[in-house]
Motif scaffolding. Structure first.
Motif, PDB file in Angstrom:
ATOM      1  N   LEU A   1       0.828  -1.197   0.000  1.00  0.00           N
ATOM      2  CA  LEU A   1       0.000   0.000   0.000  1.00  0.00           C
ATOM      3  C   LEU A   1       0.866   1.252   0.000  1.00  0.00           C
ATOM      4  N   ASN A   2       1.944   1.241   0.783  1.00  0.00           N
ATOM      5  CA  ASN A   2       2.834   2.393   0.871  1.00  0.00           C
ATOM      6  C   ASN A   2       3.543   2.658  -0.451  1.00  0.00           C
ATOM      7  N   SER A   3       3.863   1.616  -1.205  1.00  0.00           N
ATOM      8  CA  SER A   3       4.542   1.836  -2.480  1.00  0.00           C
ATOM      9  C   SER A   3       3.662   2.638  -3.429  1.00  0.00           C
ATOM     10  N   PHE A   4       2.368   2.397  -3.425  1.00  0.00           N
ATOM     11  CA  PHE A   4       1.463   3.178  -4.269  1.00  0.00           C
ATOM     12  C   PHE A   4       1.177   4.547  -3.659  1.00  0.00           C
ATOM     13  N   TYR A   5       0.964   4.584  -2.355  1.00  0.00           N
ATOM     14  CA  TYR A   5       0.640   5.859  -1.711  1.00  0.00           C
ATOM     15  C   TYR A   5       1.813   6.826  -1.797  1.00  0.00           C
ATOM     16  N   PHE A   6       3.029   6.317  -1.620  1.00  0.00           N
ATOM     17  CA  PHE A   6       4.163   7.223  -1.669  1.00  0.00           C
ATOM     18  C   PHE A   6       4.377   7.782  -3.062  1.00  0.00           C
ATOM     19  N   GLY A   7       4.120   6.997  -4.086  1.00  0.00           N
ATOM     20  CA  GLY A   7       4.210   7.523  -5.448  1.00  0.00           C
ATOM     21  C   GLY A   7       3.251   8.680  -5.660  1.00  0.00           C
ATOM     22  N   MET A   8       2.032   8.514  -5.176  1.00  0.00           N
ATOM     23  CA  MET A   8       1.049   9.586  -5.281  1.00  0.00           C
ATOM     24  C   MET A   8       1.446  10.771  -4.404  1.00  0.00           C
ATOM     25  N   PHE A   9       1.947  10.490  -3.219  1.00  0.00           N
ATOM     26  CA  PHE A   9       2.373  11.526  -2.283  1.00  0.00           C
ATOM     27  C   PHE A   9       3.499  12.378  -2.883  1.00  0.00           C
ATOM     28  N   ALA A  10       4.525  11.718  -3.434  1.00  0.00           N
ATOM     29  CA  ALA A  10       5.670  12.443  -3.997  1.00  0.00           C
ATOM     30  C   ALA A  10       5.253  13.251  -5.218  1.00  0.00           C
ATOM     31  N   THR A  11       4.377  12.707  -6.041  1.00  0.00           N
ATOM     32  CA  THR A  11       3.898  13.437  -7.214  1.00  0.00           C
ATOM     33  C   THR A  11       3.122  14.675  -6.803  1.00  0.00           C
ATOM     34  N   CYS A  12       2.242  14.532  -5.822  1.00  0.00           N
ATOM     35  CA  CYS A  12       1.466  15.684  -5.332  1.00  0.00           C
ATOM     36  C   CYS A  12       2.370  16.725  -4.684  1.00  0.00           C
ATOM     37  N   GLU A  13       3.331  16.294  -3.890  1.00  0.00           N
ATOM     38  CA  GLU A  13       4.260  17.236  -3.256  1.00  0.00           C
ATOM     39  C   GLU A  13       5.084  17.984  -4.293  1.00  0.00           C
ATOM     40  N   LEU A  14       5.549  17.277  -5.312  1.00  0.00           N
ATOM     41  CA  LEU A  14       6.330  17.929  -6.363  1.00  0.00           C
ATOM     42  C   LEU A  14       5.470  18.942  -7.122  1.00  0.00           C
ATOM     43  N   GLY A  15       4.229  18.570  -7.399  1.00  0.00           N
ATOM     44  CA  GLY A  15       3.316  19.495  -8.069  1.00  0.00           C
ATOM     45  C   GLY A  15       3.014  20.722  -7.217  1.00  0.00           C
ATOM     46  N   MET A  16       2.817  20.512  -5.916  1.00  0.00           N
ATOM     47  CA  MET A  16       2.534  21.647  -5.037  1.00  0.00           C
ATOM     48  C   MET A  16       3.763  22.536  -4.852  1.00  0.00           C
ATOM     49  N   MET A  17       4.955  21.932  -4.850  1.00  0.00           N
ATOM     50  CA  MET A  17       6.163  22.762  -4.773  1.00  0.00           C
ATOM     51  C   MET A  17       6.329  23.585  -6.041  1.00  0.00           C
ATOM     52  N   SER A  18       5.992  23.003  -7.188  1.00  0.00           N
ATOM     53  CA  SER A  18       6.046  23.762  -8.438  1.00  0.00           C
ATOM     54  C   SER A  18       5.051  24.914  -8.403  1.00  0.00           C
ATOM     55  N   LEU A  19       3.868  24.654  -7.892  1.00  0.00           N
ATOM     56  CA  LEU A  19       2.851  25.697  -7.775  1.00  0.00           C
ATOM     57  C   LEU A  19       3.311  26.813  -6.840  1.00  0.00           C
TER      58      LEU A  19
END
Length: 137
Positions: free
Chosen positions: A14-32
């Protein structure tokens, strides 16, 4: 209580999928944040370095944990447990000490810390079951 190895393996999956989504969202929010908010350059670089090091540590932690549970090697799981500490500190930094924090980031970081705490509990249970003597009853 069930099998701690199976529960730990499910949590890591579960963490392998959640962390992928987490890192993608964090990277997108940092870009924003970098584009639309007045964000100091030093803070942006520090937050980005924390995120990338968190990605590296979390990937190694999940891979070691999954290999350790599949092969019943306790040393890989123990190393995964030790890597939970810097990973948790990185997420705590993103949760508490970031220059600007969105509500979505707060929710995602809190869920990630909860998931890691649960994984830590079942990893320790799994290691303790590996240490007990084998009985052939």
């Amino acid at each position: 209580m069930g099998n701690p190895s199976l529960t730990y393996e499910i949590l890591l999956y579960l963490n392998s999928f959640y962390f992928g989504m987490f890192a993608t969202c964090e990277l997108g929010m940092m870009s924003l944040k970098a584009v639309s908010l007045p964000y100091p350059q030093q803070s942006l670089m520090r937050d980005t370095c924390v995120l990338f090091s968190l990605c590296l540590i979390e990937t190694v932690r999940v891979v070691l944990g999954r290999k350790g549970t599949l092969s019943d090697h306790g040393w890989q799981v123990i190393l995964s447990v030790f890597l939970t500490i810097p990973s948790g500190l990185g997420i705590t930094y993103l949760l508490l000490y970031q220059f600007k924090l969105f509500r979505l980031e707060f929710i995602l970081c809190a869920l990630m810390l909860t998931l890691q705490t649960t994984e830590l509990l079942f990893a320790l249970l799994f290691v303790f079951t590996l240490c007990r003597p084998v009985s052939y009853d």
